[in-house]
Design a protein around this motif. Structure first.
Motif, PDB file in Angstrom:
ATOM      1  N   GLY A  30       3.967  -5.454   3.507  1.00 37.02           N
ATOM      2  CA  GLY A  30       5.096  -6.108   2.772  1.00 37.02           C
ATOM      3  C   GLY A  30       5.307  -5.009   1.975  1.00 37.02           C
ATOM      4  N   LEU A  31       6.214  -4.704   1.387  1.00 39.65           N
ATOM      5  CA  LEU A  31       6.662  -3.974   0.382  1.00 39.65           C
ATOM      6  C   LEU A  31       6.842  -3.888  -1.249  1.00 39.65           C
ATOM      7  N   GLN A  32       6.839  -6.011  -0.673  1.00 40.05           N
ATOM      8  CA  GLN A  32       7.870  -6.433  -2.317  1.00 40.05           C
ATOM      9  C   GLN A  32       6.983  -8.108  -1.896  1.00 40.05           C
ATOM     10  N   TRP A  33       7.224  -8.905  -2.329  1.00 38.83           N
ATOM     11  CA  TRP A  33       6.516 -10.023  -3.398  1.00 38.83           C
ATOM     12  C   TRP A  33       5.839 -11.279  -1.658  1.00 38.83           C
ATOM     13  N   GLY A  34       6.543 -10.639  -0.628  1.00 40.24           N
ATOM     14  CA  GLY A  34       5.747 -11.695   0.763  1.00 40.24           C
ATOM     15  C   GLY A  34       6.740 -12.013   1.444  1.00 40.24           C
ATOM     16  N   ASP A  35       7.026 -12.590   2.474  1.00 39.25           N
ATOM     17  CA  ASP A  35       7.973 -13.311   3.304  1.00 39.25           C
ATOM     18  C   ASP A  35       8.679 -12.161   3.636  1.00 39.25           C
ATOM     19  N   CYS A  48      15.675  -9.353  -2.282  1.00 37.45           N
ATOM     20  CA  CYS A  48      13.877  -9.070  -2.730  1.00 37.45           C
ATOM     21  C   CYS A  48      14.050 -10.859  -2.868  1.00 37.45           C
ATOM     22  N   THR A  49      13.146 -11.468  -3.017  1.00 34.50           N
ATOM     23  CA  THR A  49      12.176 -12.971  -3.572  1.00 34.50           C
ATOM     24  C   THR A  49      10.888 -12.787  -3.511  1.00 34.50           C
ATOM     25  N   ARG A  50      10.568 -13.827  -4.011  1.00 34.69           N
ATOM     26  CA  ARG A  50       9.541 -13.750  -4.778  1.00 34.69           C
ATOM     27  C   ARG A  50       8.822 -15.451  -5.302  1.00 34.69           C
ATOM     28  N   GLY A  94      -1.313  -6.501   7.668  1.00 31.72           N
ATOM     29  CA  GLY A  94      -1.504  -7.638   5.879  1.00 31.72           C
ATOM     30  C   GLY A  94      -1.393  -8.651   5.994  1.00 31.72           C
ATOM     31  N   SER A  95      -1.516  -9.209   4.778  1.00 31.52           N
ATOM     32  CA  SER A  95      -1.602 -10.346   4.405  1.00 31.52           C
ATOM     33  C   SER A  95      -0.761  -9.836   2.501  1.00 31.52           C
ATOM     34  N   GLN A  96       0.292 -11.173   2.308  1.00 32.20           N
ATOM     35  CA  GLN A  96       1.414 -11.211   1.022  1.00 32.20           C
ATOM     36  C   GLN A  96       1.937  -9.816   1.672  1.00 32.20           C
ATOM     37  N   ALA A  97       1.994  -8.742   0.127  1.00 37.89           N
ATOM     38  CA  ALA A  97       2.826  -8.054  -0.109  1.00 37.89           C
ATOM     39  C   ALA A  97       2.169  -6.589  -1.027  1.00 37.89           C
ATOM     40  N   ALA A  98       2.257  -5.463  -1.224  1.00 37.37           N
ATOM     41  CA  ALA A  98       1.836  -4.526  -2.382  1.00 37.37           C
ATOM     42  C   ALA A  98       2.174  -4.968  -3.565  1.00 37.37           C
ATOM     43  N   MET A  99       3.241  -5.190  -3.802  1.00 42.62           N
ATOM     44  CA  MET A  99       3.699  -6.235  -5.765  1.00 42.62           C
ATOM     45  C   MET A  99       2.709  -6.999  -5.766  1.00 42.62           C
ATOM     46  N   LEU A 100       1.882  -7.648  -4.359  1.00 40.79           N
ATOM     47  CA  LEU A 100       0.831  -8.517  -4.722  1.00 40.79           C
ATOM     48  C   LEU A 100      -0.939  -8.396  -5.145  1.00 40.79           C
ATOM     49  N   ASP A 101      -0.290  -6.872  -4.945  1.00 38.83           N
ATOM     50  CA  ASP A 101      -1.582  -5.835  -4.716  1.00 38.83           C
ATOM     51  C   ASP A 101      -3.106  -6.691  -5.758  1.00 38.83           C
ATOM     52  N   ILE A 102      -3.564  -6.247  -5.985  1.00 39.71           N
ATOM     53  CA  ILE A 102      -4.787  -7.105  -7.056  1.00 39.71           C
ATOM     54  C   ILE A 102      -5.215  -5.750  -7.927  1.00 39.71           C
ATOM     55  N   ASP A 103      -5.115  -4.823  -7.494  1.00 44.37           N
ATOM     56  CA  ASP A 103      -4.487  -3.880  -8.347  1.00 44.37           C
ATOM     57  C   ASP A 103      -3.508  -2.556  -8.616  1.00 44.37           C
ATOM     58  N   HIS A 104      -2.456  -3.218  -7.589  1.00 42.96           N
ATOM     59  CA  HIS A 104      -1.750  -2.164  -8.192  1.00 42.96           C
ATOM     60  C   HIS A 104      -0.182  -3.354  -8.368  1.00 42.96           C
ATOM     61  N   GLY A 105      -0.442  -4.587  -8.028  1.00 37.58           N
ATOM     62  CA  GLY A 105       0.627  -5.820  -7.511  1.00 37.58           C
ATOM     63  C   GLY A 105       0.970  -5.826  -9.528  1.00 37.58           C
TER      64      GLY A 105
END
Length: 424
Positions: A6-11, A269-271, A221-232
């Motif tokens: 995912g490239l946003q905030w999941g879902d 977008c959604t979050r 992958g689960s969740q998404a890039a913008m929720l990454d522990i380092d880069h989100g």
């Protein structure tokens, strides 16, 4: 190895896309996260949400790997397997699921610790799913946790019970009302016995051997890039690495063996939960999109926050993941609107402009580009030529800004409602 993330905030619709293309692969493999994920799939008029199980499970010839980078909750896993077998009684999960012995365990007290921290004024409220994921990962980093392979040791029970008692005492001393220790631990050990029926092995060796034999692997992958522990958008992120690089570390596969990287994004977008969301809509239109798009968490049922497409964040996600093909979903949800918006950049208070970013100051002002909306019946479309011109213009703009093709377009909730777009 190809990767879907995912490239946003999941879902964004990862499960649906993986379910569609998994027939082209020999193995699908989850590389991060735990039962906080929720990939929804529709089959034969029914809908199921997969949490830990990879989305290739419905393909009888596909092996499904739960990799080392994940955290596994035995109780949740057992419930998910039983639910899956009710959904489709032809599935034989014990034959088609392989679990890493190095994946860390989510203990029953981890969930209660998660709830305690979310509800306590002494901690930052993140808006978690309260599944104990962060607690499992944090104990992994502290080197205080147990792994799937430990289940098979003769002293597992004597090692885990003191941990459970310690956590239980700390929670009850803090005023939390819990089920009895016996009830909690009995459910856990019954689930552990259930889990031990599955093939638990060193999945790094299994996967690399498969690659050397010419087999195709799809990393999920689960969740998404913008929720990454380092880069989100820290601290409102998940507890694992959600990026393409995380697929390599989570599965133990060299970056040299990466192939296509499919990035999934919505046309808006959604979050869910707290955190930065500059393009968020608070008006009736946001509610209209939420209802029409069924924007409620597949895992928690929480209503998702709604906003316009955030291009700077999307460019950032494409960049750090090296995305090669974009899969755009939910364009059909925006059908009927006179105009749609895309945030092209941000204006800061000092006059500076941010064109690509993941973290912005609170005073950043999103600048919107308005485009003519589209109105179409997507139910029987088969290709680019049938798309309304306004939507084609929307896709062309995204391709130009992102520098990658929009290779697939989801046009409805059904499994088959994804168009593979021909190159322009």
């Amino acid at each position: 190895m190809d990767i879907v993330l995912g490239l946003q905030w999941g879902d964004e619709g990862k499960g649906k896309f993986i379910d569609l293309i998994s027939e082209n692969y020999d193995i699908t493999a989850r590389f991060n996260g735990g039962s906080n994920a929720g990939h929804s799939i529709q089959r034969n008029g029914k809908r199921i949400t997969l949490k830990m199980i990879p989305s290739g499970i419905f393909m009888k010839t596909v092996q499904n790997v739960i990799g080392t980078g994940t955290v596994l909750d035995p109780v949740s896993f057992k419930k998910e397997i039983l639910n899956l077998q009710v959904f489709d009684e032809t599935i034989q999960p014990e034959k088609n699921i392989i679990i890493s012995r190095k994946a860390h365990l989510v203990l029953p007290t981890h969930k209660f610790l998660d709830i305690f921290m979310e509800e306590s004024p002494d901690y930052t409220t993140i808006g978690t799913t309260k599944n104990g994921i962060a607690q499992a990962y944090s104990n992994k980093i502290l080197r205080q946790n147990l792994r799937v392979g430990d289940l098979f040791s003769s002293d597992f029970q004597t090692r885990v019970v003191p941990i459970l008692r310690r956590d239980y005492k700390m929670l009850t001393d803090g005023g939390m009302v819990l089920p009895s220790f016996e009830e909690m631990s009995n459910e856990f050990f019954e689930a552990v016995d259930f889990l031990k029926r599955f093939n638990c092995t060193e999945t790094e060796i299994y996967l690399n051997t498969a690659l050397n034999e010419g087999k195709n692997i799809l990393a999920e992958g689960s969740q998404a890039a913008m929720l990454d522990i380092d880069h989100g958008t820290y601290p409102y992120v998940t507890s694992s690495s959600t990026t393409a690089a995380g697929a390599c570390s989570g599965l133990g596969i060299s970056p040299k063996k990466m192939g296509e990287i499919y990035g999934i994004a919505k046309a808006y977008c959604t979050r869910v939960g707290n955190g930065m969301f500059p393009t968020e809509l608070f008006d009736e239109l946001g509610e209209e999109i939420r209802i029409k798009g069924n924007e409620f968490g597949s895992n928690t049922g929480r209503p998702r926050r709604i906003g316009w497409l955030d291009l700077p964040a999307l460019q950032y996600a494409v960049m750090i993941n090296g995305v090669t093909q974009l899969v755009l979903t939910k364009a059909d949800v925006l059908s009927g609107l006179k105009s749609v918006a895309i945030c092209t950049h941000y204006e800061l208070e000092d006059g500076k402009i941010e064109k690509i970013s993941a973290v912005l100051p609170d005073n950043a002002k999103p600048v919107l580009k308005w485009m003519e909306g589209w109105n179409a019946d997507f139910s029987n479309m088969e290709g680019n030529s049938e798309l309304p011109q306004e939507l084609q213009d929307f896709l062309t703009f995204l391709e130009a800004e992102l520098g990658i093709p929009v290779a697939y377009l989801s046009i409805g909730p059904g499994r088959e409602q994804i168009l593979k777009l021909s190159s322009k």
